[in-house]
Design a protein around this motif. Structure first.
Motif, PDB file in Angstrom:
ATOM      1  N   ALA A  92      33.572   2.544  46.252  1.00 12.50           N
ATOM      2  CA  ALA A  92      35.005   2.235  46.172  1.00 12.50           C
ATOM      3  C   ALA A  92      35.720   2.712  47.430  1.00 12.50           C
ATOM      4  CB  ALA A  92      35.611   2.892  44.933  1.00 12.50           C
ATOM      5  N   GLY A  93      35.357   3.889  47.908  1.00 12.45           N
ATOM      6  CA  GLY A  93      35.953   4.403  49.131  1.00 12.45           C
ATOM      7  C   GLY A  93      35.596   3.546  50.335  1.00 12.45           C
ATOM      8  N   ALA A  94      34.358   3.068  50.380  1.00 10.44           N
ATOM      9  CA  ALA A  94      33.914   2.214  51.488  1.00 10.44           C
ATOM     10  C   ALA A  94      34.650   0.871  51.477  1.00 10.44           C
ATOM     11  CB  ALA A  94      32.408   1.994  51.402  1.00 10.44           C
ATOM     12  N   GLU A  95      34.822   0.295  50.289  1.00 10.07           N
ATOM     13  CA  GLU A  95      35.561  -0.969  50.181  1.00 10.07           C
ATOM     14  C   GLU A  95      37.003  -0.785  50.633  1.00 10.07           C
ATOM     15  OE1 GLU A  95      35.002  -1.852  46.060  1.00 10.07           O
ATOM     16  OE2 GLU A  95      33.020  -2.772  46.370  1.00 10.07           O
ATOM     17  N   ASN A 107      35.723  16.724  47.817  1.00  6.75           N
ATOM     18  CA  ASN A 107      37.038  16.557  48.426  1.00  6.75           C
ATOM     19  C   ASN A 107      37.002  15.320  49.324  1.00  6.75           C
ATOM     20  OD1 ASN A 107      35.638  17.440  50.772  1.00  6.75           O
ATOM     21  ND2 ASN A 107      36.135  19.570  50.281  1.00  6.75           N
ATOM     22  N   LEU A 108      38.080  15.077  50.061  1.00  5.49           N
ATOM     23  CA  LEU A 108      38.152  13.896  50.914  1.00  5.49           C
ATOM     24  C   LEU A 108      37.110  13.950  52.023  1.00  5.49           C
ATOM     25  CD1 LEU A 108      39.512  11.239  51.636  1.00  5.49           C
ATOM     26  CD2 LEU A 108      41.234  12.543  52.926  1.00  5.49           C
ATOM     27  N   ALA A 109      36.891  15.129  52.582  1.00  6.01           N
ATOM     28  CA  ALA A 109      35.890  15.253  53.651  1.00  6.01           C
ATOM     29  C   ALA A 109      34.502  14.889  53.131  1.00  6.01           C
ATOM     30  CB  ALA A 109      35.897  16.676  54.209  1.00  6.01           C
ATOM     31  N   ASP A 110      34.187  15.315  51.914  1.00  2.00           N
ATOM     32  CA  ASP A 110      32.907  14.976  51.296  1.00  2.00           C
ATOM     33  C   ASP A 110      32.804  13.471  51.087  1.00  2.00           C
ATOM     34  OD1 ASP A 110      30.408  15.351  49.996  1.00  2.00           O
ATOM     35  OD2 ASP A 110      31.391  15.445  48.050  1.00  2.00           O
ATOM     36  N   LEU A 111      33.875  12.861  50.593  1.00  2.00           N
ATOM     37  CA  LEU A 111      33.879  11.415  50.389  1.00  2.00           C
ATOM     38  C   LEU A 111      33.670  10.684  51.705  1.00  2.00           C
ATOM     39  CD1 LEU A 111      34.252   8.869  48.697  1.00  2.00           C
ATOM     40  CD2 LEU A 111      36.738   9.145  48.969  1.00  2.00           C
ATOM     41  N   ARG A 112      34.356  11.111  52.754  1.00  2.00           N
ATOM     42  CA  ARG A 112      34.208  10.455  54.056  1.00  2.00           C
ATOM     43  C   ARG A 112      32.780  10.583  54.578  1.00  2.00           C
ATOM     44  NH1 ARG A 112      40.018  11.961  56.950  1.00  2.00           N
ATOM     45  NH2 ARG A 112      41.162  10.274  55.926  1.00  2.00           N
ATOM     46  N   GLY A 113      32.183  11.744  54.368  1.00  2.00           N
ATOM     47  CA  GLY A 113      30.791  11.917  54.770  1.00  2.00           C
ATOM     48  C   GLY A 113      29.866  10.981  54.019  1.00  2.00           C
ATOM     49  N   ARG A 114      30.117  10.816  52.724  1.00  2.00           N
ATOM     50  CA  ARG A 114      29.303   9.902  51.915  1.00  2.00           C
ATOM     51  C   ARG A 114      29.490   8.446  52.354  1.00  2.00           C
ATOM     52  NH1 ARG A 114      27.443  12.208  46.975  1.00  2.00           N
ATOM     53  NH2 ARG A 114      28.084  14.385  46.786  1.00  2.00           N
ATOM     54  N   ILE A 115      30.723   8.075  52.702  1.00  2.00           N
ATOM     55  CA  ILE A 115      30.977   6.720  53.193  1.00  2.00           C
ATOM     56  C   ILE A 115      30.225   6.495  54.504  1.00  2.00           C
ATOM     57  CG2 ILE A 115      32.739   5.161  54.133  1.00  2.00           C
ATOM     58  CD1 ILE A 115      34.729   6.479  52.134  1.00  2.00           C
ATOM     59  N   GLY A 124      41.405   0.772  56.537  1.00  2.00           N
ATOM     60  CA  GLY A 124      41.007   1.620  57.646  1.00  2.00           C
ATOM     61  C   GLY A 124      40.414   2.920  57.149  1.00  2.00           C
ATOM     62  N   PHE A 125      39.359   3.362  57.797  1.00  2.00           N
ATOM     63  CA  PHE A 125      38.638   4.556  57.353  1.00  2.00           C
ATOM     64  C   PHE A 125      39.539   5.782  57.297  1.00  2.00           C
ATOM     65  CE2 PHE A 125      35.799   8.196  58.529  1.00  2.00           C
ATOM     66  CZ  PHE A 125      35.131   8.268  57.319  1.00  2.00           C
ATOM     67  N   GLU A 126      40.362   5.977  58.308  1.00  2.00           N
ATOM     68  CA  GLU A 126      41.212   7.174  58.365  1.00  2.00           C
ATOM     69  C   GLU A 126      42.352   7.135  57.343  1.00  2.00           C
ATOM     70  OE1 GLU A 126      40.525   9.823  60.002  1.00  2.00           O
ATOM     71  OE2 GLU A 126      38.833   8.991  61.110  1.00  2.00           O
ATOM     72  N   GLN A 127      42.604   5.972  56.759  1.00  2.00           N
ATOM     73  CA  GLN A 127      43.707   5.837  55.801  1.00  2.00           C
ATOM     74  C   GLN A 127      43.272   6.051  54.356  1.00  2.00           C
ATOM     75  OE1 GLN A 127      46.563   5.582  57.398  1.00  2.00           O
ATOM     76  NE2 GLN A 127      45.312   5.428  59.250  1.00  2.00           N
ATOM     77  N   VAL A 128      41.981   6.188  54.128  1.00  2.00           N
ATOM     78  CA  VAL A 128      41.474   6.362  52.759  1.00  2.00           C
ATOM     79  C   VAL A 128      41.907   7.719  52.216  1.00  2.00           C
ATOM     80  CG1 VAL A 128      39.387   6.622  51.349  1.00  2.00           C
ATOM     81  CG2 VAL A 128      39.499   4.845  53.119  1.00  2.00           C
ATOM     82  N   THR A 129      42.422   7.718  50.978  1.00  2.00           N
ATOM     83  CA  THR A 129      42.783   8.962  50.294  1.00  2.00           C
ATOM     84  C   THR A 129      42.106   9.001  48.926  1.00  2.00           C
ATOM     85  OG1 THR A 129      44.734   8.062  49.167  1.00  2.00           O
ATOM     86  CG2 THR A 129      45.061   8.944  51.407  1.00  2.00           C
ATOM     87  N   MET A 130      42.016  10.175  48.374  1.00  2.00           N
ATOM     88  CA  MET A 130      41.432  10.327  47.043  1.00  2.00           C
ATOM     89  C   MET A 130      42.281   9.588  46.008  1.00  2.00           C
ATOM     90  SD  MET A 130      38.632  12.075  47.420  1.00  2.00           S
ATOM     91  CE  MET A 130      38.142  13.025  45.977  1.00  2.00           C
ATOM     92  N   SER A 131      43.596   9.643  46.158  1.00  2.00           N
ATOM     93  CA  SER A 131      44.486   8.977  45.204  1.00  2.00           C
ATOM     94  C   SER A 131      44.269   7.472  45.203  1.00  2.00           C
ATOM     95  CB  SER A 131      45.947   9.280  45.542  1.00  2.00           C
ATOM     96  OG  SER A 131      46.217  10.644  45.334  1.00  2.00           O
ATOM     97  N   GLN A 132      44.098   6.885  46.396  1.00  2.00           N
ATOM     98  CA  GLN A 132      43.860   5.436  46.479  1.00  2.00           C
ATOM     99  C   GLN A 132      42.544   5.061  45.812  1.00  2.00           C
ATOM    100  OE1 GLN A 132      44.167   5.202  50.791  1.00  2.00           O
ATOM    101  NE2 GLN A 132      45.927   3.845  50.606  1.00  2.00           N
ATOM    102  N   VAL A 133      41.526   5.872  46.033  1.00  2.00           N
ATOM    103  CA  VAL A 133      40.221   5.591  45.428  1.00  2.00           C
ATOM    104  C   VAL A 133      40.311   5.714  43.907  1.00  2.00           C
ATOM    105  CG1 VAL A 133      37.813   6.355  45.255  1.00  2.00           C
ATOM    106  CG2 VAL A 133      38.952   6.310  47.493  1.00  2.00           C
TER     107      VAL A 133
END
Length: 197
Positions: free
Chosen positions: A14-17, A49-57, A23-32
């Motif tokens: 969901a975060g990747a989509e 957290n968001l950093a973990d999500l970004r790493g997974r993406i 945009g990658f830098e605009q992704v937030t936990m709330s949006q996901v």
């Protein structure tokens, strides 16, 4: 209560989509969370957290991109492999701009997650393997890898931001760029005197 079926993988996808859309830098936990139809707190059961999500993406995207490159280059060598490799790279960047950005952004990724993600390691193996077909050895291999990455990334990044304003179609320049890279790789300059591998 966590929505049934919610997993770290689903949150990551969901975060990747979302990254591809906004945009990658605009992704937030709330949006996901909104995308998945859950409360923000539900996500933290699956990602820290968001950093973990970004790493997974980033790891997901690296895996996807590497698979596409591997499929495109299987059984090829020389210029055919170079063109297939570069084309798969560029097409991934076009189709998944947010995910592509994740693969090019320095991110502090959980070492345990990274250890189980084959994408980054396989990408290096594919690139070095293709370049060995040109007869290169270290340190020329590393220099050539850096040249290719700089060229491919520079081209797609400029293309994405509308940086090619000239009337000549970017595709024509892309083809000529790959022709030039192939010629250079076939005639790689020797090391300077005194520089050793």
């Amino acid at each position: 209560m966590v929505r049934a079926g919610l997993t770290a993988e689903r949150v990551t996808v969901a975060g990747a989509e979302l990254a591809d859309e906004v945009g990658f830098e605009q992704v937030t936990m709330s949006q996901v969370a909104r995308r998945l139809g859950v409360k923000d707190a539900s996500l933290y059961t699956h990602v820290r957290n968001l950093a973990d999500l970004r790493g997974r993406i980033a790891l997901l995207a690296a895996d996807e991109k590497t698979i596409r490159i591997a499929e495109a280059t299987v059984g090829l060598a020389g210029k055919d492999a170079l063109v297939a490799f570069a084309t798969a790279w560029r097409e991934y960047a076009h189709r998944h701009p947010g995910r592509y950005t994740a693969t090019q952004t320095p991110i502090d990724i959980d070492p345990e997650l990274a250890a189980h993600a084959p994408g980054p390691r396989r990408a290096v193996e594919l690139t070095y393997g293709m370049l060995r077909g040109y007869g290169l050895a270290e340190p020329d291999l590393t220099d050539a890898v850096r040249l290719l990455r700089s060229t491919f990334h520079g081209f797609v990044a400029l293309e994405a931001m509308g940086g090619f304003a000239h009337q000549r179609a970017p595709q024509r320049s892309w083809v000529r760029t790959l022709d030039a890279l192939h010629t250079l790789l076939e005639h790689w300059p020797p090391l300077e005197d005194g520089e050793s591998a």
